[in-house]
Design an enzyme around this catalytic site. Structure first.
Site, short mmCIF file in Angstrom:
data_model
loop_
_atom_site.label_atom_id
_atom_site.label_comp_id
_atom_site.label_asym_id
_atom_site.label_seq_id
_atom_site.Cartn_x
_atom_site.Cartn_y
_atom_site.Cartn_z
N SER A 76 28.48 37.14 36.16
CA SER A 76 28.86 37.84 34.93
C SER A 76 30.35 37.68 34.68
O SER A 76 31.00 38.60 34.19
CB SER A 76 28.49 39.31 35.03
OG SER A 76 29.12 39.88 36.17
N CYS A 77 30.94 36.51 35.01
CA CYS A 77 32.37 36.28 34.77
C CYS A 77 32.68 36.47 33.29
O CYS A 77 31.96 35.98 32.43
CB CYS A 77 32.75 34.85 35.18
SG CYS A 77 32.49 34.55 36.93
#
Lengths: 218, 88
Positions: A127-128
């Protein structure tokens, strides 16, 4: 009608509330391994005087205070200051640091939407997300559907967000696989000549900086 | 731009090279410089620096002719030890 539905017989709150909202299941489950680990680690650090509860709370507050308004200020600056825009596209980390938005050890890459190119950001592995500029990512950004479909059928995904791109526009998907974080620099909407930086920033939506939406029209 | 292929290996453990890009050929979009190797970092081991590249692939290369629009592109960050030079 949800408001007519009375459900007094069940101990578990299933179905709808009297006001018509679905109940969320109670989370009466044991802590997970990592939740226990986090609590143990935090308590030890506090006991040993390495951290204070206040410091932990301050950090949580600082994280919660970050919002898409930061990114919107960056975009509005780029729309009004061509030299800043050039610096932003050349080195996003340094340019946003000028405005007081420190990305920490990560590096920022800003990608520009034009008449010919539309950019969209995804992180297929986790989930960067550019949290220092956009705050916490929306739930859908972390969903398996968004992460897997955006790299395979980005046009269909964008169309579900309400963004139908003409066929002569190239879509560039950016998968944040390692140390870079990405922000989309959307195209400045027409009819905004003479607007101030603050007025322009109010047009910049979170979704337009992820690449799944367009800025608001004035 | 230099053409590179992502190595088609499947090592166990924490890696930052997505499986859907392994074995695919792309062009280096930009060099990002050295970054600590996440495959070591993830386990708290001393992590040597590895050069990181942004590689651009066409959707045709990744998904074949059935791609949604084969000329669209995808960029991803890939570490040097996952890349091999393509001579052609």
């Amino acid at each position: 009608m949800p408001h007519d539905h009375h459900d007094h017989d069940h101990f578990h709150h299933e179905g709808m509330s009297p006001s018509g909202h679905p109940y969320r299941a109670d989370n009466d489950v044991p802590l997970t391994y990592w939740q226990t680990m986090e609590i143990a680690m935090r308590e030890i650090l506090i006991e040993k005087g390495i951290l204070t509860p206040e410091a932990v709370q301050l950090q949580i507050d600082a994280m919660d205070a970050r919002s898409p308004a930061n990114g919107a200020a960056v975009v509005a600056r780029a729309w009004t200051d061509p030299e800043f825009k050039a610096r932003l596209l050349a080195n996003g980390s340094d340019a946003t640091r000028e405005m007081g938005f420190d990305i920490g050890p990560m590096h920022l890459v800003a990608v520009e939407n034009t008449d010919a190119v539309h950019n969209v950001i995804v992180c297929t592995l986790c989930s960067c997300y550019p949290r220092n500029l956009l705050g916490l990512p929306p739930d859908w950004y972390k969903s398996r559907a968004y992460r897997s479909r955006t790299v395979k059928e980005p046009r269909k995904v964008l169309s579900e967000f309400g963004l139908d791109l003409p066929d002569d526009v190239t879509v560039r998907v950016h998968d944040s696989t390692a140390d870079m974080r990405y922000i989309v620099l959307p195209a400045r909407p027409a009819g905004t000549d003479g607007m101030s930086e603050a007025e322009l920033a109010a047009l910049v939506t979170r979704d337009s900086m992820i690449g799944v939406g367009a800025p608001k029209q004035p | 731009m230099a053409r590179v292929r992502v190595r088609e290996m499947m090592p166990p453990g924490h890696v930052r090279t997505p499986a859907y890009l392994r074995g695919k050929t792309g062009e280096i979009e930009r060099e990002l410089g050295p970054f600590a190797n996440p495959e070591k970092l993830a386990y708290g081991h001393e992590a040597e620096k590895r050069d990181l590249y942004r590689v651009r692939f066409t959707m045709r290369e990744i998904w074949g002719d059935g791609a949604e629009r084969p000329e669209d592109t995808l960029d991803a960050e890939i570490y040097a030890h996952w890349l091999e030079q393509v001579d052609d």
